[in-house]
Design a protein around this motif. Structure first.
Motif: not given
Length: 305
Positions: A26-27, A12-14, A20-21, A77-79
């Motif tokens: 840790k990806l 779970a990420v806040n 931050d994510a 993917c985060f982008e």
């Protein structure tokens, strides 16, 4: 309360930003595509048009891919989500995770819309992006409704509209990922249509006997052929979850078509495919679990007519 199949195996990420994510999950590892070799006597010979994908932080072999395969890095993917989060402040990163030592990863964000059935049976809406580094699957951006009371992941296909966008690992990946933002517009329409559909189902009564015939269709029971132990156990599990599973004995689900559908999704998420999350997350996302959920959805549409 049970956790969704994503929360059971993810982090779970806040976070409201990509940096931050990635830090919290840790990806931030990198994957390289390297030439593949085989050993012949004492020499190593390069394999034509075959390559290995490798994590550069651990030197872990991930998979074997072809010449046209293009690595989609985790940061890409985060982008994809970062643009959504920046443009829509009410979209938040929710869960991030990996499977099988980083061979498959996913990022999930919660949308500011939901499905309401009856007075207070709520289903939250998410978009999940799943990506593989081993060549096992394309990149998928998928609408992911998760019912709050039981944390079942609902899968649907309304009027032949797909609930996901798939991207092959070749060509201009960044350009293709930008086009995948269309999934956001699709998700809002899906929420509206599923709200209408599920409320109809919640008012449509169905007997336990009729529910059993639906489960038999899903399990593919043939009265002329001896039933295998696997099918018997699957059928029994569906029946038991239908009668006593979490979230099955409230007004919207007790003895209704909506309850029948949730029995299938709940059993697959928490019982049948709930034990080994690494394999079964993939099965529930785009494998046998996803297929059975969609089949159950179509059968329920027929029942509610």
């Amino acid at each position: 309360m049970k956790k969704s199949i994503f929360n059971r195996h993810g982090v779970a990420v806040n976070a409201t930003s990509m940096q931050d994510a990635m830090q919290q999950s840790k990806l931030d590892y990198h994957v390289e595509k390297r030439a593949a070799f085989y050993k012949s006597n004492e020499a190593y010979v390069e394999i034509k048009d075959k390559f290995h994908t490798v994590r550069t932080d651990t030197e872990k072999y991930l998979g074997t891919v072809g010449k046209q395969y293009e690595v989609c890095q985790n940061v890409h993917c985060f982008e994809f989500f970062d643009k959504l989060v920046l443009e829509h402040k009410d979209i938040k990163y929710e869960t991030v995770g990996t499977i099988d030592e980083g061979r498959v990863m996913w990022v999930q964000a919660k949308l500011p819309t939901y499905i309401k059935v009856g007075e207070n049976d709520l289903t939250n809406m998410y978009v999940t992006l799943i990506n593989s580094h081993d060549g096992s699957t394309a990149i998928h951006a998928k609408i992911t409704p998760i019912r709050i009371i039981c944390q079942n992941t609902l899968t649907a296909c309304i009027n032949q509209k797909k609930d996901s966008i798939s991207i092959m690992h070749n060509g201009s990946l960044k350009e293709k990922l930008n086009k995948a933002h269309d999934i956001l517009n699709i998700s809002y329409k899906f929420a509206e249509e599923l709200t209408t559909t599920f409320n109809v189902w919640a008012k449509k009564k169905i007997s336990d006997k009729k529910a059993l015939t639906i489960f038999e269709k899903l399990v593919e029971i043939d009265n002329n052929v001896e039933v295998t132990s696997r099918k018997k156990n699957l059928l029994l599990g569906l029946e038991e979850f239908h009668l006593a599973g979490i979230g099955q004995n409230i007004e919207t689900t007790a003895g209704t078509v909506f309850g029948l559908y949730n029995a299938v999704t709940g059993f697959l998420d928490h019982e049948k495919y709930g034990k080994n999350d690494e394999k079964n997350l993939k099965r529930n996302f785009f494998g046998t679990g996803d297929q059975m959920k969609k089949q159950a959805f179509e059968l329920c549409l027929e029942l509610a007519k």
